[in-house]
Write an enzyme that holds these catalytic residues in place. Sequence first.
Site, mmCIF file in Angstrom:
data_model
loop_
_atom_site.group_PDB
_atom_site.id
_atom_site.type_symbol
_atom_site.label_atom_id
_atom_site.label_comp_id
_atom_site.label_asym_id
_atom_site.label_seq_id
_atom_site.Cartn_x
_atom_site.Cartn_y
_atom_site.Cartn_z
ATOM 1 N N HIS A 12 33.779 36.932 50.994
ATOM 2 C CA HIS A 12 33.200 36.984 49.578
ATOM 3 C C HIS A 12 33.966 36.367 48.226
ATOM 4 C CE1 HIS A 12 36.140 39.923 48.345
ATOM 5 N NE2 HIS A 12 36.208 40.426 49.536
ATOM 6 N N GLU A 14 35.421 36.319 44.515
ATOM 7 C CA GLU A 14 36.428 37.329 43.734
ATOM 8 C C GLU A 14 35.560 38.304 43.007
ATOM 9 O OE1 GLU A 14 39.787 36.199 40.659
ATOM 10 O OE2 GLU A 14 37.859 36.613 39.646
ATOM 11 N N GLY A 25 40.230 47.212 49.874
ATOM 12 C CA GLY A 25 39.843 47.853 51.088
ATOM 13 C C GLY A 25 38.463 48.445 51.156
ATOM 14 N N ARG A 63 30.416 43.499 47.122
ATOM 15 C CA ARG A 63 30.808 41.964 46.826
ATOM 16 C C ARG A 63 30.476 41.160 48.041
ATOM 17 N NH1 ARG A 63 34.920 45.529 48.482
ATOM 18 N NH2 ARG A 63 36.581 45.238 49.810
ATOM 19 N N GLU A 89 35.589 45.526 55.162
ATOM 20 C CA GLU A 89 37.366 45.391 54.964
ATOM 21 C C GLU A 89 37.810 46.644 55.693
ATOM 22 O OE1 GLU A 89 39.663 43.909 55.042
ATOM 23 O OE2 GLU A 89 39.723 42.981 52.919
ATOM 24 N N LYS A 100 49.244 45.358 44.072
ATOM 25 C CA LYS A 100 50.257 44.846 44.934
ATOM 26 C C LYS A 100 51.508 44.570 44.583
ATOM 27 C CE LYS A 100 46.067 42.732 47.131
ATOM 28 N NZ LYS A 100 45.005 41.529 47.578
ATOM 29 N N HIS A 184 34.913 39.972 54.947
ATOM 30 C CA HIS A 184 36.328 40.211 53.939
ATOM 31 C C HIS A 184 37.489 39.585 54.835
ATOM 32 C CE1 HIS A 184 34.044 43.091 51.721
ATOM 33 N NE2 HIS A 184 33.391 43.263 52.815
#
Length: 250
Positions: A12, A14, A25, A63, A89, A100, A184
């Site tokens: 997918h 962004e 996730g 998404r 995902e 992150k 994903h």
Amino acid sequence: MPGSGTLVLLRHGESALNAEGRFTGLLDPPLTCRGRDDADGAAALIAEAGLAPTRIFTSTLRRAIDTADIAARILGITRAPARAWQLNERNYGSLTGRCKAELLSEFGPEVMHFWRRTLYGTPPPMDWEALGRLRRSPALAAVPAGTVQATESLCRVAGRVRDFWHESLRPLLLQGHTVLCVGHGNSLRALCLLLDGLGEAELEGLNIPTGQPLVYRTDGNARPLIRGGRYLDPQAARRAAEKVAAAGGT
């Protein structure tokens, strides 16, 4: 030709949480404007290659659904993409929604690599309240009861993707269909693991870029004619994959 199908994999575009550098996730953010442009560009590449999907599958997350819908519209496909929860995902457990970069600083690169990139690495589980909210999400309404757990390894994702391959994808490829799968980073890594028979080291090094169609042409046994498939825009895909790797991977 019957028995010689084509599988097109597409991550997918962004999403809003991708843009913020957060673990998404099973959360369900929308595409950004850039993400919609990613979908437009991917569909244009598929059309330019003369590929005409006869089936489109997408995960149940917005998404991926929006990416699939954009692609279907541009490709002139009136049949609505089918939703497959197996393409969702992975659940990143307590990492879900967190930045992150902050987690990298907190836990260090070795731990983060183990959780993110390896086949068996499993992030710490989310708490029961967060899991309950996730299970009640409209995007996960069609997921079988008990399937969404408090965390998930890539190995577990590979198990559900393997079932989907045998039940849905492989039969269509054996019939000669051209199938577009919009998923994903991790569900598509799991599918590549199965298609290419990847070793664990190869899997850890595999990065799936957003918005770059990856094409597998298959033989009469639904096996790839070229291991690893072929990106429709190899240079753009390589640059995009390098960015994913620089950010620590999927």
